[in-house]
Design a protein around this motif. Structure first.
Motif, PDB file in Angstrom:
ATOM      1  N   LEU A  35      14.313  85.518  29.570  1.00 29.09           N
ATOM      2  CA  LEU A  35      14.546  86.762  30.312  1.00 29.09           C
ATOM      3  C   LEU A  35      16.032  86.985  30.575  1.00 29.09           C
ATOM      4  O   LEU A  35      16.552  88.098  30.434  1.00 29.09           O
ATOM      5  N   ASP A  36      16.729  85.914  30.948  1.00 29.67           N
ATOM      6  CA  ASP A  36      18.145  86.029  31.313  1.00 29.67           C
ATOM      7  C   ASP A  36      19.050  86.246  30.111  1.00 29.67           C
ATOM      8  O   ASP A  36      20.131  86.832  30.251  1.00 29.67           O
ATOM      9  N   ASN A  37      18.616  85.783  28.945  1.00 31.43           N
ATOM     10  CA  ASN A  37      19.500  85.856  27.782  1.00 31.43           C
ATOM     11  C   ASN A  37      18.963  86.763  26.668  1.00 31.43           C
ATOM     12  O   ASN A  37      19.716  87.576  26.128  1.00 31.43           O
ATOM     13  N   LEU A  38      17.687  86.635  26.370  1.00 28.35           N
ATOM     14  CA  LEU A  38      17.122  87.456  25.311  1.00 28.35           C
ATOM     15  C   LEU A  38      16.919  88.892  25.780  1.00 28.35           C
ATOM     16  O   LEU A  38      17.114  89.841  24.997  1.00 28.35           O
ATOM     17  N   GLY A  39      16.539  89.069  27.060  1.00 31.27           N
ATOM     18  CA  GLY A  39      16.330  90.412  27.601  1.00 31.27           C
ATOM     19  C   GLY A  39      17.571  91.294  27.514  1.00 31.27           C
ATOM     20  O   GLY A  39      17.534  92.381  26.935  1.00 31.27           O
ATOM     21  N   PRO A  40      18.703  90.838  28.059  1.00 32.02           N
ATOM     22  CA  PRO A  40      19.934  91.635  27.957  1.00 32.02           C
ATOM     23  C   PRO A  40      20.370  91.870  26.518  1.00 32.02           C
ATOM     24  O   PRO A  40      20.885  92.949  26.190  1.00 32.02           O
ATOM     25  N   LYS A  72      30.850  83.668  19.554  1.00 36.00           N
ATOM     26  CA  LYS A  72      30.635  82.683  20.615  1.00 36.00           C
ATOM     27  C   LYS A  72      29.311  82.933  21.344  1.00 36.00           C
ATOM     28  O   LYS A  72      28.481  82.024  21.482  1.00 36.00           O
ATOM     29  N   VAL A  73      29.095  84.166  21.800  1.00 41.69           N
ATOM     30  CA  VAL A  73      27.888  84.493  22.568  1.00 41.69           C
ATOM     31  C   VAL A  73      26.657  84.458  21.666  1.00 41.69           C
ATOM     32  O   VAL A  73      25.584  84.009  22.075  1.00 41.69           O
ATOM     33  N   ALA A  74      26.804  84.919  20.425  1.00 45.31           N
ATOM     34  CA  ALA A  74      25.686  84.910  19.482  1.00 45.31           C
ATOM     35  C   ALA A  74      25.233  83.480  19.196  1.00 45.31           C
ATOM     36  O   ALA A  74      24.036  83.191  19.119  1.00 45.31           O
ATOM     37  N   LEU A  75      26.207  82.576  19.039  1.00 43.49           N
ATOM     38  CA  LEU A  75      25.877  81.167  18.805  1.00 43.49           C
ATOM     39  C   LEU A  75      25.169  80.565  20.017  1.00 43.49           C
ATOM     40  O   LEU A  75      24.230  79.765  19.863  1.00 43.49           O
ATOM     41  N   GLN A  76      25.610  80.927  21.203  1.00 40.16           N
ATOM     42  CA  GLN A  76      24.958  80.432  22.418  1.00 40.16           C
ATOM     43  C   GLN A  76      23.510  80.912  22.487  1.00 40.16           C
ATOM     44  O   GLN A  76      22.609  80.134  22.832  1.00 40.16           O
ATOM     45  N   LEU A  77      23.291  82.186  22.139  1.00 41.36           N
ATOM     46  CA  LEU A  77      21.934  82.720  22.134  1.00 41.36           C
ATOM     47  C   LEU A  77      21.081  82.002  21.091  1.00 41.36           C
ATOM     48  O   LEU A  77      19.908  81.702  21.327  1.00 41.36           O
ATOM     49  N   GLY A  78      21.681  81.716  19.945  1.00 38.04           N
ATOM     50  CA  GLY A  78      20.965  80.980  18.905  1.00 38.04           C
ATOM     51  C   GLY A  78      20.507  79.611  19.386  1.00 38.04           C
ATOM     52  O   GLY A  78      19.362  79.210  19.149  1.00 38.04           O
ATOM     53  N   MET A  79      21.376  78.891  20.074  1.00 37.50           N
ATOM     54  CA  MET A  79      21.018  77.572  20.589  1.00 37.50           C
ATOM     55  C   MET A  79      19.944  77.671  21.681  1.00 37.50           C
ATOM     56  O   MET A  79      19.050  76.823  21.773  1.00 37.50           O
ATOM     57  N   GLN A  80      20.043  78.703  22.493  1.00 34.37           N
ATOM     58  CA  GLN A  80      19.042  78.891  23.546  1.00 34.37           C
ATOM     59  C   GLN A  80      17.660  79.141  22.954  1.00 34.37           C
ATOM     60  O   GLN A  80      16.655  78.611  23.430  1.00 34.37           O
ATOM     61  N   MET A  81      17.588  79.940  21.895  1.00 32.69           N
ATOM     62  CA  MET A  81      16.300  80.217  21.264  1.00 32.69           C
ATOM     63  C   MET A  81      15.790  78.991  20.501  1.00 32.69           C
ATOM     64  O   MET A  81      14.591  78.775  20.388  1.00 32.69           O
TER      65      MET A  81
END
Length: 456
Positions: free
Chosen positions: A56-61, A242-251
Motif C-alpha cells: 500500500l505504501d509503495n505500490l499504491g503511490p 534509484k526509486v524504481a530499483l527500491q520498488l523492485g526489491m520491495q516487490m
C-alpha cells in the motif's frame, strides 16, 4: 454495541487469535495447544498486514503516479478496502451486521444449507457494507438488514461451491474462503474456464511461474519475477532508477514473504480445523465441514502474487478504456490479488487464462463501482470519511461488488439497463459455478472410489 466495537477495534490480528483460542478450547484442545494456535495465526496475520502495508505504501503511490503520468483522470478515487471497511462499521447497519451474519451461518448449518463454519468475524464488514449501501439506496434500515442476511447466505454457499478449488489447487484441506472479492468475483471465471477447455490451440497454452522458472532458471524464480515487475511499474510511474530499483526489491520481498506468512497461519489453523471437522463430522454422521477464513490465505500462492503485480498496470489501462468508467483505481491496486485469486485457482495457476478472465473481472468491477459512486459518497458523508476537497469516492472492493449492486438496484430501479445486464450475467455465472461445483465433486468422488478399489 460498545463491546462489539471494542472487539472490532482490536483488528483481525488480535480478534481472530482470540476466536481461534476459544474455539480450540471448545473443541477440547489442550490450553497450551489452543494458545499456540491462536498466537501463530496472529503472527501470520501481522506478517501479512506488514506486507500489505508495504504494498500500500509503495505500490499504491506508484500506481497513482503511473495513472497521472498517462493522463488518467476520473471523477472519483478508489479508496480501497482500507477506506471502505471503516465506512461499513461506522454505519447503522454495522452495529448489527455481526449478529445477523452469525445468525444466518448458524441457521444454515442447522438446516444443512451450508458446510461453512465461519470464524472470520472481521470480514463480515463486506456484508455490513452491502447492508449499509442497500440502506442508503432504499432509505430503509430493515432492507439494510435484509441486505446483510442475503449477502451472508449467498457468500456461505459460494464457500461451499468453491471448496474444491480451495482444496485441490490451494491445498487448503478443510478450509473455505466465503469472503470478499475472492469469493464473489470467482463465478465470472467459470465460463471462461469452460471456454478455454474447448478452444483448439488455446486449451494447450499454459503459462505459470513454475514453467517460467524451469525454462529461465534462476531468472524465473518468483523473487526475480517480482523484482522485474516492481521495476517495470516504477519506470512506468516515471521514477528514477534509484526509486524504481527500491520498488523492485520491495516487490521481490512480497513474492518471498507472503507465502511464508500464510504458512504461519496454516500451522496455527490446521490442528484446530482438523479437530473441528472431526467433531462436526461425527455429530452430523460423516458430513464434511469447512472452516471459513480470510482470503489472505490465497495470497500465499506464487501465481496469485504474480497475477497481482501484473494487474496493477493492467487495471489502470482498463480504467482508461472501459466505457463509462469514472473511477480512478488506487486504494485497492496494492491488493489486487484478492480480485483474481480464486480465478487463478479455477484456472489451475495458468496465468494466461487468469490474464484474460481477470481483465474481464476488473473491467466489470470498474463498471459497477462507477455506478455506485453516489451511494458510496453518501456512506462516506454519514461516516464523516470524506477528506477535505474530495466530493466523490468509490471503491473496487465492495463498491464494485455485483451482489451489492444487484440488491441496491432491485430496491430502487434507478438503472434498469445496468440491473438487467449485470444481474443477468451474474446469475448465469452463478449457475455455471454451481454446475462446476457438482462436476468437481463427482470427479473427486470418482478418484476416491478408484483409490479404494486399488487398495482393496
Amino acid at each position: 454495541m460498545g463491546v462489539i466495537q471494542y472487539i472490532l477495534d482490536l483488528g483481525p490480528s488480535v480478534m481472530l487469535p482470540i476466536v481461534i483460542f476459544i474455539l480450540a478450547l471448545c473443541l477440547k484442545e489442550k490450553p497450551g495447544k489452543a494458545l499456540r494456535s491462536g498466537i501463530m495465526i496472529g503472527i501470520g496475520f501481522i506478517g501479512i498486514s506488514l506486507i500489505v502495508g508495504l504494498m500500500l505504501d509503495n505500490l499504491g503511490p506508484a500506481a497513482k503516479d503511473m495513472a497521472e503520468r498517462f493522463g488518467v483522470h476520473m471523477a472519483a478515487v478508489d479508496v480501497g478496502w482500507p477506506g471502505s471497511s471503516p465506512m461499513a462499521w461506522a454505519s447503522q447497519i454495522g452495529g448489527v451486521a455481526i449478529l445477523i451474519a452469525i445468525g444466518v451461518n448458524v441457521l444454515m448449518l442447522v438446516l444443512g444449507l451450508t458446510r461453512v463454519v465461519n470464524v472470520d468475524i472481521w470480514n463480515i464488514w463486506h456484508m455490513a457494507f452491502t447492508g449499509a449501501m442497500v440502506q442508503v439506496a432504499s432509505g430503509s434500515f430493515i432492507w439494510g438488514m435484509v441486505g446483510v442476511a442475503v449477502h451472508a447466505a449467498f457468500i456461505y454457499k459460494l464457500g461451499d461451491w468453491l471448496a474444491p478449488v480451495t482444496k485441490k489447487y490451494f491445498e487448503l484441506e478443510g478450509i473455505a474462503v466465503p469472503h470478499g472479492t475472492a469469493a464473489y468475483l470467482a463465478p465470472f471465471a467459470i465460463p471462461f474456464e469452460w471456454a478455454f477447455n474447448r478452444i483448439p490451440g488455446v486449451k494447450k497454452i499454459n503459462i505459470n511461474a513454475e514453467k517460467i522458472e524451469s525454462r529461465l532458471g534462476v531468472i524465473g524464480e518468483p523473487m526475480i519475477v517480482g523484482a522485474v515487475l516492481g521495476l517495470a511499474i516504477g519506470f512506468l510511474a516515471g521514477y528514477d532508477a534509484k526509486v524504481a530499483l527500491q520498488l523492485g526489491m520491495q516487490m521481490a520481498a512480497v513474492m518471498v514473504l507472503m507465502p511464508k506468512m500464510v504458512k504461519c497461519i496454516m500451522e496455527g489453523l490446521l490442528p484446530v480445523a482438523g479437530a473441528a471437522r472431526k467433531i462436526l463430522e461425527k455429530k452430523f454422521k460423516g458430513k464434511e465441514f469447512y472452516i471459513g477464513l480470510d482470503p489472505a490465505l490465497l495470497l500465499g500462492d506464487t501465481q496469485v502474487v504474480a497475477a497481482s503485480l501484473i494487474f496493477v498496470p493492467l487495471t489502470i489501462v482498463l480504467a482508461m478504456i472501459v466505457p463509462g468508467n469514472q473511477v480512478l483505481p488506487f486504494g485497492d491496486l496494492a491488493t489486487i490479488g484478492f480480485f483474481v485469486a480464486m480465478a487463478t485457482g479455477i484456472h489451475g495457476g495458468n496465468l494466461f487464462r487468469t490474464l484474460i478472465s481477470g481483465s474481464f473481472i476488473m473491467g466489470i468491477t470498474l463498471w459497477i463501482s462507477s455506478q455506485t459512486i453516489g451511494w458510496h459518497t453518501q456512506m462516506a458523508e454519514q461516516a464523516n470519511a470524506l477528506s477535505k476537497g474530495v466530493t466523490q469516492v468509490a471503491s473496487l472492493d465492495q463498491g464494485g461488488s455485483p451482489i451489492t449492486y444487484i440488491l441496491a438496484q432491485l430496491l430502487t430501479l434507478k438503472n434498469v439497463t445496468g440491473l438487467l445486464v449485470i444481474g443477468g450475467l451474474y446469475v448465469f455465472c452463478v449457475i455455471c459455478t454451481f454446475i462446476y461445483y457438482k462436476q468437481q465433486t463427482r470427479k473427486a468422488l470418482t478418484v476416491v472410489n478408484s483409490e479404494e478399489k486399488v487398495s482393496s
